[in-house]
Design an enzyme around this catalytic site. Structure first.
Site, mmCIF file in Angstrom:
data_model
loop_
_atom_site.group_PDB
_atom_site.id
_atom_site.type_symbol
_atom_site.label_atom_id
_atom_site.label_comp_id
_atom_site.label_asym_id
_atom_site.label_seq_id
_atom_site.Cartn_x
_atom_site.Cartn_y
_atom_site.Cartn_z
ATOM 1 N N ALA A 65 0.812 -1.242 -0.126
ATOM 2 C CA ALA A 65 -0.059 -0.125 0.039
ATOM 3 C C ALA A 65 0.891 1.168 -0.050
ATOM 4 O O ALA A 65 1.924 1.227 0.134
ATOM 5 C CB ALA A 65 -0.877 0.048 1.083
ATOM 6 N N GLY A 109 4.933 -3.946 0.722
ATOM 7 C CA GLY A 109 4.410 -3.762 2.271
ATOM 8 C C GLY A 109 3.671 -5.025 2.884
ATOM 9 O O GLY A 109 3.842 -5.191 4.120
ATOM 10 N N GLU A 112 6.456 -7.443 3.983
ATOM 11 C CA GLU A 112 6.982 -6.736 5.271
ATOM 12 C C GLU A 112 6.016 -6.905 6.414
ATOM 13 O O GLU A 112 6.499 -7.250 7.677
ATOM 14 C CB GLU A 112 7.327 -5.255 5.049
ATOM 15 C CG GLU A 112 7.789 -4.415 6.344
ATOM 16 C CD GLU A 112 8.526 -3.014 6.003
ATOM 17 O OE1 GLU A 112 9.313 -2.695 6.870
ATOM 18 O OE2 GLU A 112 8.329 -2.937 4.877
ATOM 19 N N GLU A 132 10.120 -3.288 -5.656
ATOM 20 C CA GLU A 132 10.350 -2.031 -5.723
ATOM 21 C C GLU A 132 11.437 -1.295 -6.834
ATOM 22 O O GLU A 132 10.971 -0.790 -7.733
ATOM 23 C CB GLU A 132 11.268 -1.391 -4.373
ATOM 24 C CG GLU A 132 10.198 -0.998 -3.067
ATOM 25 C CD GLU A 132 9.637 -2.175 -2.375
ATOM 26 O OE1 GLU A 132 8.900 -1.904 -1.512
ATOM 27 O OE2 GLU A 132 9.870 -3.356 -2.743
#
Length: 258
Positions: A65, A109, A112, A132
């Site tokens: 997000a 995310g 993570e 990324e």
């Protein structure tokens, strides 16, 4: 709770479910605020001993997000995952054990957020990735710092530099996840882990988690010399008395979490 997650408590176990399957359970500001409420309730409620984080739908656990805009109304920036990751705002430390039940995509995310758990159970369709560099977006670097600490160095660097993903079986081989099961057994397996943890003294479990994680990055001699307040407080708890009595009576302990 606000929309975007489901929250329930059963037999001392809290179940937090990401509930935006059409958006691959990506986290928007409203959902982020709801997660903050959930973690805060789990931390403050003495009758909650363990938490399970899961997601709705087979396709994705969480596709990440962008919540850098913060939460409407209070003007503050909250960290991704309701503060659990510490990305984009203040970090919230969850004192209770957390089990992540991961299926499908856990990327950015979402990956993570899974790595914030103490135990990860993965469905056999799970995929973990750090996209990324592949998509040309580099912002907060929290996922990279966590990956390099939780995976072998060269495996983490390969994920970071290529943006490619690893599957559940690779993740298990590299020690990232505790168990891989068919998707149909994912929640059952995660709940089994939660039951096993909940059968132990909740205060002892919380004290152990605090001691381990608060000195994880320190030299061993400092970790050994540290006084841990939760461990010292446990010495005068009702659970410690109950544990000794249950051992002497050769019976199962009846924990109160107090």
């Amino acid at each position: 709770m606000s929309s975007g997650i489901l929250f329930e408590v059963d037999n001392h176990i809290a179940r937090v479910t990401l509930d935006r399957p059409k958006a691959l359970n990506s986290i928007d500001p409203e959902m982020d605020a709801a997660l903050f409420e959930a973690w805060t309730e789990i931390n403050s409620n003495p009758d909650i001993w363990v938490a399970v984080l899961g997601a709705t739908g087979e396709k994705a656990f969480c596709a990440g997000a962008n919540v850098s805009g913060g939460t409407e109304g209070d003007g503050r920036r909250m960290a991704l995952g309701g503060g659990l990751t510490g990305v984009g705002g203040p970090m919230l430390t969850l004192r209770k054990p957390l089990i992540a039940a991961v299926q499908g995509y856990a990327i950015g995310g979402g990956f993570e957020l899974a790595m914030c758990a103490d135990i990860i159970v993965a469905a056999d369709n799970a995929q973990f990735g750090i996209p990324e560099t592949k998509v040309g977006i580099i912002g907060e670097a929290g996922i990279m710092h966590r990956a390099i600490r939780q995976l072998p160095h060269h495996i983490a660097m390969a994920l970071i530099l290529t943006g490619e993903r690893i599957d559940a079986q690779q993740a298990e081989r590299y020690g990232l996840v505790n168990e891989v099961v068919p998707y149909e057994k994912l929640l059952e397996t995660a709940w089994s882990w939660a039951d096993r943890i909940a059968s132990a003294s909740p205060l002892a479990v919380q004290a152990a988690k605090d001691a381990v994680l608060s000195r994880a990055g320190w030299p061993l001699d400092i970790a050994l010399a540290t006084r841990y307040e939760p461990i010292e407080a446990y010495a005068n708890s009702a659970d410690r008395i109950e544990g000794r009595a249950a051992f002497a009576d050769k019976r199962a302990a009846r924990w109160s979490g107090r």
